[in-house]
Scaffold this active site. Structure first.
Site, short mmCIF file in Angstrom:
data_model
loop_
_atom_site.label_atom_id
_atom_site.label_comp_id
_atom_site.label_asym_id
_atom_site.label_seq_id
_atom_site.Cartn_x
_atom_site.Cartn_y
_atom_site.Cartn_z
N ARG A 66 0.89 -1.16 0.00
CA ARG A 66 0.00 0.00 0.00
C ARG A 66 0.93 1.21 0.00
NH1 ARG A 66 -3.07 -3.37 4.02
NH2 ARG A 66 -4.91 -4.09 2.93
N ILE A 121 -10.28 -10.46 -0.37
CA ILE A 121 -11.10 -11.47 0.31
C ILE A 121 -12.41 -10.88 0.82
CG2 ILE A 121 -9.12 -12.88 1.00
CD1 ILE A 121 -9.68 -11.83 3.93
N ASP A 122 -12.51 -9.54 0.85
CA ASP A 122 -13.66 -8.89 1.50
C ASP A 122 -14.97 -8.97 0.70
OD1 ASP A 122 -11.83 -8.20 3.40
OD2 ASP A 122 -11.64 -6.12 2.76
N ALA A 181 -23.77 -20.90 12.29
CA ALA A 181 -23.54 -20.05 13.47
C ALA A 181 -24.87 -19.66 14.11
CB ALA A 181 -22.77 -18.79 13.06
N LYS A 208 -29.99 -26.14 23.14
CA LYS A 208 -28.76 -25.70 22.47
C LYS A 208 -27.80 -25.20 23.55
CE LYS A 208 -28.84 -24.00 18.08
NZ LYS A 208 -29.04 -23.02 17.03
N ARG A 241 -15.50 -17.55 25.18
CA ARG A 241 -14.16 -17.54 24.62
C ARG A 241 -14.16 -16.70 23.33
NH1 ARG A 241 -13.51 -19.72 28.77
NH2 ARG A 241 -12.12 -21.43 29.34
N GLN A 249 -6.96 -16.22 7.06
CA GLN A 249 -8.03 -16.08 6.06
C GLN A 249 -7.53 -15.57 4.70
OE1 GLN A 249 -11.69 -14.17 8.25
NE2 GLN A 249 -9.84 -13.76 9.37
O1 F6P Z 1 -8.86 -5.89 2.58
C1 F6P Z 1 -8.40 -7.14 2.95
C2 F6P Z 1 -8.12 -7.19 4.43
O2 F6P Z 1 -7.71 -8.50 4.78
C3 F6P Z 1 -9.27 -6.73 5.34
O3 F6P Z 1 -10.24 -7.71 5.53
C4 F6P Z 1 -8.51 -6.37 6.59
O4 F6P Z 1 -9.24 -5.40 7.33
C5 F6P Z 1 -7.25 -5.78 6.06
O5 F6P Z 1 -7.06 -6.31 4.76
C6 F6P Z 1 -6.05 -6.07 6.89
O6 F6P Z 1 -4.95 -5.46 6.32
P1 F6P Z 1 -3.43 -5.69 6.77
O7 F6P Z 1 -3.00 -7.03 6.24
O8 F6P Z 1 -2.70 -4.58 6.13
O9 F6P Z 1 -3.43 -5.67 8.25
#
Ligand code: F6P
Length: 317
Positions: A66, A121-122, A181, A208, A241, A249
């Site tokens: 970035r 991934i978002d 969930a 549950k 927890r 992810q």
């Molecule tokens: O935009 C992808 C993402 O994984 C978001 O889900 C998360 O908020 C952000 O990037 C985390 O960024 P970094 O890896 O710079 O901490």
């Protein structure tokens, strides 16, 4: 070029862009380290064999970053000088909304065609049903939460599991449905402690004894630790927890779905440049390739699918 957070399937998209361009007899240059690599002239000529054996790999062979410098006019001017010196006359950028904001400014200021491929991934980009990496991340969440479920049910515990998604609840919503969930807490929906407790108590009366609640990270929810802290006084008797899934992810081998859409979108991006398109993102809507101006994808907010929210509610009784 790949920019912003890496996402599984970015390599498959790089491969598709490179191979499609080469197929059309166009030379291909990989730009490393995102926009910063443009400024630093971190260029590498790509041949077909150089994108072999990457379709199955997570991360990005071009690396990602970035860049603060590219956010300045001066930085973009430097980048343009490097790009034109190299003889590059069209760009394909793979990333999310931050990437496309930069791409839009760059292409407006310097009159160079730029086409974007949604890679995050978002899944929070307007103008595409899916972004590259989302499906893989979702599957990672499912695998992890299934494991947490074993402990939750063995010990009758309440788990708050935090998933990524910046300020969007797409991963938490589909992840919640896929994992069964008991509740999801996402920025798009209001959350109040009392109704959550009532919901869990109703479940308890139906035997549950354990619960998993998926929490989307971000300012709105404050994250899973924050929620757990908020509810603890009203949730006496619950053995609570917290698990934050974090960057697992973002990693791993892309799913078949992500590899296929990355291939489709990579081909579509080169086709778009050949059709003289500029400042657009190629996306997939109803399984068809679409071209969405950067301006629209940046300015519009993509809402979560309300029907899926209902489904999550109905099935979590
Ligand atoms: O935009 C992808 C993402 O994984 C978001 O889900 C998360 O908020 C952000 O990037 C985390 O960024 P970094 O890896 O710079 O901490």
């Amino acid at each position: 070029m790949t920019s912003g957070g890496d996402a599984p399937g970015m390599n498959a998209a790089i491969r598709a862009v490179a191979r499609t361009a080469l197929y059309h007899g166009i030379e291909v240059v990989g730009i490393k380290n995102g926009y910063q690599g443009m400024i630093d002239k971190n260029f590498r000529r790509l041949e077909s064999h150089m994108v072999s054996d990457i379709i199955q790999r997570g991360g990005t062979m071009l690396k990602s970053a970035r860049s603060e410098e590219f956010m300045t006019e001066e930085g973009r001017r430097k980048a343009y000088n490097q790009v034109s010196e190299e003889g590059i006359d069209g760009l394909v950028v793979i990333g999310g909304d931050g990437t496309f904001k930069g791409a839009r400014m760059f292409s407006l200021e310097h009159n160079i065609p730029v086409v974007g491929i949604p890679g995050t991934i978002d899944n929070d980009l307007y103008g595409t049903d899916y972004t590259i990496g989302y499906d893989t991340a979702l599957n990672t969440i499912v695998e992890a939460v299934d494991k947490i479920r074993d402990t939750a049910s063995s010990h009758n515990r309440l788990f708050f599991v935090e998933v990524m998604g910046k300020d969007a609840g797409f991963l938490a919503l589909r992840g919640g449905i896929a994992c069964g969930a008991e509740a999801i807490l996402i920025p798009e929906l209001n959350f109040d402690t009392t109704s959550l407790r009532e919901h869990l108590e109703a479940g308890y009366k139906r035997s549950k004894l354990s619960n998993i609640i998926l929490v989307a990270e971000g300012d709105e929810t404050g994250g899973a630790f924050n929620i757990a802290e908020q509810v603890k006084d009203q949730f006496e008797g619950y053995d609570i927890r917290v698990t934050v899934l974090g960057h697992i992810q973002r990693g791993g081998s892309p799913s078949a779905f992500d590899r296929v859409i990355a291939s489709q979108l990579g081909v579509a991006a080169v086709d778009a440049l050949l059709d003289d398109q500029k400042s657009v993102m190629v996306g997939l809507m109803n399984r068809e390739v679409v071209h969405i101006p950067f301006n629209r994808t940046i300015k519009h907010h993509k809402d979560v699918n309300r029907r899926l929210v209902d489904i999550q509610d109905i099935l979590s009784i």
